[in-house]
Design a protein around this motif. Sequence first.
Motif, PDB file in Angstrom:
ATOM      1  N   ILE A  41       1.017  -1.261  -0.188  1.00 49.62           N
ATOM      2  CA  ILE A  41       0.081  -0.062   0.038  1.00 49.62           C
ATOM      3  C   ILE A  41       0.821   1.267   0.067  1.00 49.62           C
ATOM      4  O   ILE A  41       1.797   1.444   0.980  1.00 49.62           O
ATOM      5  CB  ILE A  41      -0.760  -0.081   1.442  1.00 49.62           C
ATOM      6  N   VAL A  42       0.637   2.136  -0.771  1.00 51.76           N
ATOM      7  CA  VAL A  42       1.381   3.328  -1.286  1.00 51.76           C
ATOM      8  C   VAL A  42       0.583   4.584  -0.867  1.00 51.76           C
ATOM      9  O   VAL A  42      -0.564   4.527  -1.415  1.00 51.76           O
ATOM     10  CB  VAL A  42       2.164   3.268  -2.469  1.00 51.76           C
ATOM     11  N   GLY A  43       1.228   5.375  -0.280  1.00 50.73           N
ATOM     12  CA  GLY A  43       0.434   6.686  -0.040  1.00 50.73           C
ATOM     13  C   GLY A  43       1.050   7.513   1.028  1.00 50.73           C
ATOM     14  O   GLY A  43       2.024   7.342   1.860  1.00 50.73           O
ATOM     15  N   GLU A  44       0.876   8.966   0.935  1.00 47.94           N
ATOM     16  CA  GLU A  44       1.317   9.746   1.942  1.00 47.94           C
ATOM     17  C   GLU A  44       0.847   9.492   3.246  1.00 47.94           C
ATOM     18  O   GLU A  44      -0.072   8.737   3.611  1.00 47.94           O
ATOM     19  CB  GLU A  44       1.070  11.250   1.616  1.00 47.94           C
ATOM     20  N   SER A  45       1.778   9.908   4.427  1.00 49.98           N
ATOM     21  CA  SER A  45       1.407  10.062   5.812  1.00 49.98           C
ATOM     22  C   SER A  45      -0.043  10.477   6.119  1.00 49.98           C
ATOM     23  O   SER A  45      -0.238  11.620   5.556  1.00 49.98           O
ATOM     24  CB  SER A  45       2.428  10.528   6.526  1.00 49.98           C
ATOM     25  N   GLY A  46      -0.822   9.793   6.773  1.00 57.38           N
ATOM     26  CA  GLY A  46      -2.019  10.444   7.170  1.00 57.38           C
ATOM     27  C   GLY A  46      -3.137  10.263   6.125  1.00 57.38           C
ATOM     28  O   GLY A  46      -4.124  10.700   6.402  1.00 57.38           O
ATOM     29  N   VAL A 116       7.311   0.246   5.843  1.00 63.38           N
ATOM     30  CA  VAL A 116       8.398  -0.962   5.720  1.00 63.38           C
ATOM     31  C   VAL A 116       9.586  -0.374   4.833  1.00 63.38           C
ATOM     32  O   VAL A 116      10.445  -0.999   4.732  1.00 63.38           O
ATOM     33  CB  VAL A 116       7.723  -1.968   4.719  1.00 63.38           C
ATOM     34  N   GLY A 117       9.438   0.837   4.256  1.00 65.06           N
ATOM     35  CA  GLY A 117      10.614   1.589   3.800  1.00 65.06           C
ATOM     36  C   GLY A 117      11.663   1.794   4.882  1.00 65.06           C
ATOM     37  O   GLY A 117      12.919   2.085   4.402  1.00 65.06           O
ATOM     38  N   ASN A 156       5.267   5.380   2.992  1.00 66.07           N
ATOM     39  CA  ASN A 156       5.154   6.594   2.276  1.00 66.07           C
ATOM     40  C   ASN A 156       6.358   7.178   1.845  1.00 66.07           C
ATOM     41  O   ASN A 156       6.486   8.249   1.432  1.00 66.07           O
ATOM     42  CB  ASN A 156       4.548   7.734   3.525  1.00 66.07           C
ATOM     43  N   VAL A 157       7.127   6.131   1.531  1.00 65.03           N
ATOM     44  CA  VAL A 157       8.514   6.477   0.975  1.00 65.03           C
ATOM     45  C   VAL A 157       8.458   6.236  -0.530  1.00 65.03           C
ATOM     46  O   VAL A 157       7.898   5.433  -0.906  1.00 65.03           O
ATOM     47  CB  VAL A 157       9.549   5.590   1.616  1.00 65.03           C
ATOM     48  N   GLN A 182      -2.900   2.092  -4.432  1.00 65.53           N
ATOM     49  CA  GLN A 182      -2.459   3.627  -4.109  1.00 65.53           C
ATOM     50  C   GLN A 182      -3.327   4.120  -3.406  1.00 65.53           C
ATOM     51  O   GLN A 182      -4.753   4.191  -3.707  1.00 65.53           O
ATOM     52  CB  GLN A 182      -2.122   4.144  -5.353  1.00 65.53           C
ATOM     53  N   MET A 183      -3.120   4.611  -2.244  1.00 61.46           N
ATOM     54  CA  MET A 183      -4.135   5.336  -1.476  1.00 61.46           C
ATOM     55  C   MET A 183      -4.074   7.082  -1.880  1.00 61.46           C
ATOM     56  O   MET A 183      -2.978   7.578  -1.918  1.00 61.46           O
ATOM     57  CB  MET A 183      -3.886   5.303   0.018  1.00 61.46           C
ATOM     58  N   PRO A 184      -5.056   7.667  -2.318  1.00 58.80           N
ATOM     59  CA  PRO A 184      -5.024   9.090  -2.747  1.00 58.80           C
ATOM     60  C   PRO A 184      -4.800  10.105  -1.464  1.00 58.80           C
ATOM     61  O   PRO A 184      -5.405   9.884  -0.670  1.00 58.80           O
ATOM     62  CB  PRO A 184      -6.408   9.402  -3.279  1.00 58.80           C
TER      63      PRO A 184
END
Length: 407
Positions: A41-46, A116-117, A156-157, A182-184
């Motif tokens: 799962i990829v996305g910015e913090s928060g 995980v990054g 978030n990396v 991908q979380m927007p």
Amino acid sequence: MDTSELQRLKQRYNIVGNCDALNRALDVAKQVASTDLSVLIVGESGVGKEIIPRLIHDNSPRKHEKYFAINCGSIPEGTIDSELFGHEKGSFTGAIGESEGYFGTANKGTIFLDEVGELPMATQARLLRVLETGEYIRVGGQKIMKTNVRIVAATNVNMHKAISEGRFREDLYYRLNTIPIQMPPLRDRGNDILLLFSLFTMQIAEKYGMSRITLTDEAKAIMLRYKWPGNVRQLKNITEQMSVLSTTRVIDAETLSKFIPQDKESTQLATTTPTGSHSYESEREILYKILYELRGNVSDLRREMTNLRKQIDDNRTLDNFAAAQQVHALQPATFSPYQDVEAEEIRDGVTTSQNEQNESLNLSDIGRQVVEKALERNGGNRKKAAQELGISDRTLYRRIKQYGLDK
């Protein structure tokens, strides 16, 4: 996934929003839940990435097994391997018993690896083996352990940048990224911002027994234009601030500007000075960089101190051997485990050797002989000789070079 099923899913997990990107993320999560494929799962913090792994687990065949959510960035580098993979009794200071670790405890269940990054490179290698074979070895152990765990990871990396900089293994990235989700960011979710705001105001009003705040049309426009660098977490915090601190229940543009800046491109929560428009973005970046480098320096210093302490202890051990031989040379001949060392005799109160009479043996000479004889007894095997002497391989190699025994 049809609309009715999607709405049931949102109600179950208290998910608010109707943007296409969010709906697509939920749809992929629901489809992949029935498999054992790894998900990244990829996305910015928060942005709410933690909802997806819970959804996947609850809708999978593993739903009755254990689920662990682990923040990889919050576990110190020195203990993360033990936390994840377990350890054997006595494998390090404080290891008073065995530990199964998360991968042992969560067998047949699901593990969510958040951030995980941030995993150290050595831990990444262990994780890759688990993903490929389901096998791992506890810290301080030799037995190969087996586990059947579903892994869902989030970050978030910028993973491609991390790979190019050598901070993340490319092969591990592709193993984790079997199914990407991908979380927007909140700024791309449009009217979801106002829906979430309404939810938070209702929750706060109910929790603290106060009336709900509302927004004027102009304030709503400002909310929609703002970039929300902290995403949903930031929106909730600001909503709480306004609910508690605002003296009016109807929030207009002027009141809103006290909590978020009017400049839609700004990433600050509020202006810091009444005059001027100084930004502290660059200062924050410098500070973060300094703190990151300092953490690395402290870790390096700790390793160097550990190595230095080990070298000092090894040198003291070897010198004690030599000193013991020197004392032995001044006493009547008795049995010694180091009889192989050149014999000595006492004449008129003066210590003499068979080869060099009237010359006292110094510690360096005896140390050299101790090393020579240890090597001879072990057929030249340096590792075994070091074990016999109770010193590290590195210390023995250094003494061999010092005494010229490597020629």
